[in-house]
Design a protein around this motif. Structure first.
Motif, PDB file in Angstrom:
ATOM      1  N   LEU A 148       0.841  -0.850  -0.101  1.00  0.00           N
ATOM      2  CA  LEU A 148      -0.444   0.127   0.415  1.00  0.00           C
ATOM      3  C   LEU A 148       0.432   0.921  -0.077  1.00  0.00           C
ATOM      4  N   ASP A 149       2.165   1.104   0.847  1.00  0.00           N
ATOM      5  CA  ASP A 149       2.597   2.354   0.863  1.00  0.00           C
ATOM      6  C   ASP A 149       3.878   2.255  -1.130  1.00  0.00           C
ATOM      7  N   GLU A 150       3.928   1.175  -1.264  1.00  0.00           N
ATOM      8  CA  GLU A 150       4.510   1.770  -2.632  1.00  0.00           C
ATOM      9  C   GLU A 150       3.653   2.039  -3.872  1.00  0.00           C
ATOM     10  N   LYS A 151       2.155   2.030  -3.567  1.00  0.00           N
ATOM     11  CA  LYS A 151       1.306   1.995  -4.430  1.00  0.00           C
ATOM     12  C   LYS A 151       0.547   3.492  -4.525  1.00  0.00           C
ATOM     13  N   PHE A 152       1.087   4.055  -2.593  1.00  0.00           N
ATOM     14  CA  PHE A 152       0.923   5.096  -2.635  1.00  0.00           C
ATOM     15  C   PHE A 152       1.730   6.631  -3.045  1.00  0.00           C
ATOM     16  N   ASP A 153       2.822   6.366  -2.949  1.00  0.00           N
ATOM     17  CA  ASP A 153       4.000   6.728  -3.703  1.00  0.00           C
ATOM     18  C   ASP A 153       3.419   6.745  -5.190  1.00  0.00           C
ATOM     19  N   ILE A 154       3.735   5.898  -5.997  1.00  0.00           N
ATOM     20  CA  ILE A 154       3.456   5.861  -6.867  1.00  0.00           C
ATOM     21  C   ILE A 154       1.960   6.916  -7.556  1.00  0.00           C
ATOM     22  N   VAL A 155       0.770   6.635  -6.770  1.00  0.00           N
ATOM     23  CA  VAL A 155      -0.077   7.565  -7.289  1.00  0.00           C
ATOM     24  C   VAL A 155       0.137   9.372  -6.404  1.00  0.00           C
ATOM     25  N   LYS A 156       0.853   9.712  -5.743  1.00  0.00           N
ATOM     26  CA  LYS A 156       1.964  10.521  -4.909  1.00  0.00           C
ATOM     27  C   LYS A 156       2.413  11.268  -6.320  1.00  0.00           C
ATOM     28  N   LYS A 157       3.234  10.166  -7.098  1.00  0.00           N
ATOM     29  CA  LYS A 157       3.921  10.841  -8.321  1.00  0.00           C
ATOM     30  C   LYS A 157       3.756  11.294  -9.281  1.00  0.00           C
ATOM     31  N   PHE A 158       2.449  10.661  -9.744  1.00  0.00           N
ATOM     32  CA  PHE A 158       1.472  11.127 -10.949  1.00  0.00           C
ATOM     33  C   PHE A 158       1.232  11.982 -10.268  1.00  0.00           C
ATOM     34  N   ILE A 180      -7.542   6.034  -2.722  1.00  0.00           N
ATOM     35  CA  ILE A 180      -7.433   7.537  -3.466  1.00  0.00           C
ATOM     36  C   ILE A 180      -7.987   8.181  -2.293  1.00  0.00           C
ATOM     37  N   ASN A 181      -9.842   8.384  -2.254  1.00  0.00           N
ATOM     38  CA  ASN A 181     -10.381   8.777  -1.159  1.00  0.00           C
ATOM     39  C   ASN A 181      -9.950   9.151   0.438  1.00  0.00           C
ATOM     40  N   LYS A 182      -9.929   7.518   0.745  1.00  0.00           N
ATOM     41  CA  LYS A 182      -9.477   7.190   1.828  1.00  0.00           C
ATOM     42  C   LYS A 182      -7.946   8.358   2.396  1.00  0.00           C
ATOM     43  N   TRP A 183      -7.268   8.323   1.339  1.00  0.00           N
ATOM     44  CA  TRP A 183      -5.666   9.115   1.478  1.00  0.00           C
ATOM     45  C   TRP A 183      -6.267  10.586   1.092  1.00  0.00           C
ATOM     46  N   ILE A 184      -6.750  10.827   0.813  1.00  0.00           N
ATOM     47  CA  ILE A 184      -7.576  11.986   0.774  1.00  0.00           C
ATOM     48  C   ILE A 184      -8.096  12.830   1.501  1.00  0.00           C
ATOM     49  N   THR A 223      -8.657  18.543   0.462  1.00  0.00           N
ATOM     50  CA  THR A 223      -7.935  17.632   1.307  1.00  0.00           C
ATOM     51  C   THR A 223      -8.797  17.240   2.668  1.00  0.00           C
ATOM     52  N   GLY A 224      -8.827  16.555   3.905  1.00  0.00           N
ATOM     53  CA  GLY A 224      -8.827  16.293   4.629  1.00  0.00           C
ATOM     54  C   GLY A 224     -10.120  16.401   4.753  1.00  0.00           C
ATOM     55  N   ARG A 225     -10.828  16.455   6.366  1.00  0.00           N
ATOM     56  CA  ARG A 225     -12.375  15.959   6.496  1.00  0.00           C
ATOM     57  C   ARG A 225     -13.140  16.992   6.886  1.00  0.00           C
ATOM     58  N   PHE A 226     -12.674  18.275   7.238  1.00  0.00           N
ATOM     59  CA  PHE A 226     -13.432  19.319   7.312  1.00  0.00           C
ATOM     60  C   PHE A 226     -12.464  19.803   6.296  1.00  0.00           C
ATOM     61  N   CYS A 227     -13.322  21.755   5.907  1.00  0.00           N
ATOM     62  CA  CYS A 227     -12.928  22.981   5.561  1.00  0.00           C
ATOM     63  C   CYS A 227     -12.600  23.998   6.650  1.00  0.00           C
ATOM     64  N   ASP A 228     -11.968  24.662   6.107  1.00  0.00           N
ATOM     65  CA  ASP A 228     -11.191  25.695   6.957  1.00  0.00           C
ATOM     66  C   ASP A 228     -11.719  26.131   8.060  1.00  0.00           C
ATOM     67  N   GLU A 229     -13.441  26.775   7.704  1.00  0.00           N
ATOM     68  CA  GLU A 229     -14.529  27.140   8.751  1.00  0.00           C
ATOM     69  C   GLU A 229     -14.899  26.622   9.854  1.00  0.00           C
ATOM     70  N   CYS A 230     -14.834  25.209   8.999  1.00  0.00           N
ATOM     71  CA  CYS A 230     -15.637  23.890   9.829  1.00  0.00           C
ATOM     72  C   CYS A 230     -14.190  23.976  11.039  1.00  0.00           C
ATOM     73  N   LYS A 231     -12.651  23.254  10.170  1.00  0.00           N
ATOM     74  CA  LYS A 231     -12.123  23.415  11.761  1.00  0.00           C
ATOM     75  C   LYS A 231     -12.154  24.133  12.090  1.00  0.00           C
ATOM     76  N   ARG A 232     -11.988  25.668  12.100  1.00  0.00           N
ATOM     77  CA  ARG A 232     -11.922  26.878  13.098  1.00  0.00           C
ATOM     78  C   ARG A 232     -13.018  26.526  14.690  1.00  0.00           C
ATOM     79  N   LYS A 233     -14.339  26.495  13.909  1.00  0.00           N
ATOM     80  CA  LYS A 233     -15.504  26.555  14.472  1.00  0.00           C
ATOM     81  C   LYS A 233     -15.306  24.996  15.682  1.00  0.00           C
TER      82      LYS A 233
END
Length: 134
Positions: free
Chosen positions: A29-39, A62-66, A92-102
């Protein structure tokens, strides 16, 4: 000692810290992630479906890594995922900047509340009575 089945290959392995994959599958999985990240770095405005197809990776992975903030797309990219709180499109992440701040402010205010003080003022009748320590 905890033992679990690997979600990738189904073999039994020793679980040290809540892992879901055996060391061999995790390495793949880590090797696959490196390939996706480079792409993604080489082709920043390519649709995510193309990324999945070209790197032989599932959209779910891919969505899980995001969501884990390991992978992000450029802000001018057309691809985005919804914020888990408000539904606004994020890259990226789970929350937008506004929701993170709240959420941060809510947690901070919950931790900063002073403890309630007990009423220690006595009336004149109470001063003459015997008191017990609670």
């Amino acid at each position: 000692m905890n033992i679990a089945n690997c979600r990738g290959c189904g073999r039994l392995f020793n679980v040290l810290a809540n892992e879901q994959y055996c060391p061999n599958c995790q390495k793949k999985l880590d090797e696959k992630f490196d390939i996706v990240k480079k792409f993604v770095e080489d082709n920043p405005n390519v649709p995510v479906e193309t990324v999945a197809k070209e790197t032989d990776t599932t959209l779910r992975q891919i969505n899980k890594w995001i969501r884990e903030e390991r992978l992000s797309f450029s802000p001018d990219s057309a691809y985005g995922i919804p914020c888990e709180n408000c539904g606004k499109t994020i890259h990226t992440g789970r929350f937008c900047d506004e929701c993170k701040r709240k959420l941060s402010n809510t947690l901070r205010s919950a931790l900063d509340t002073p403890p309630k003080k007990e009423n220690t003022s006595w009336t004149s009748a109470d001063r003459e009575r015997m008191r017990y320590i609670k």
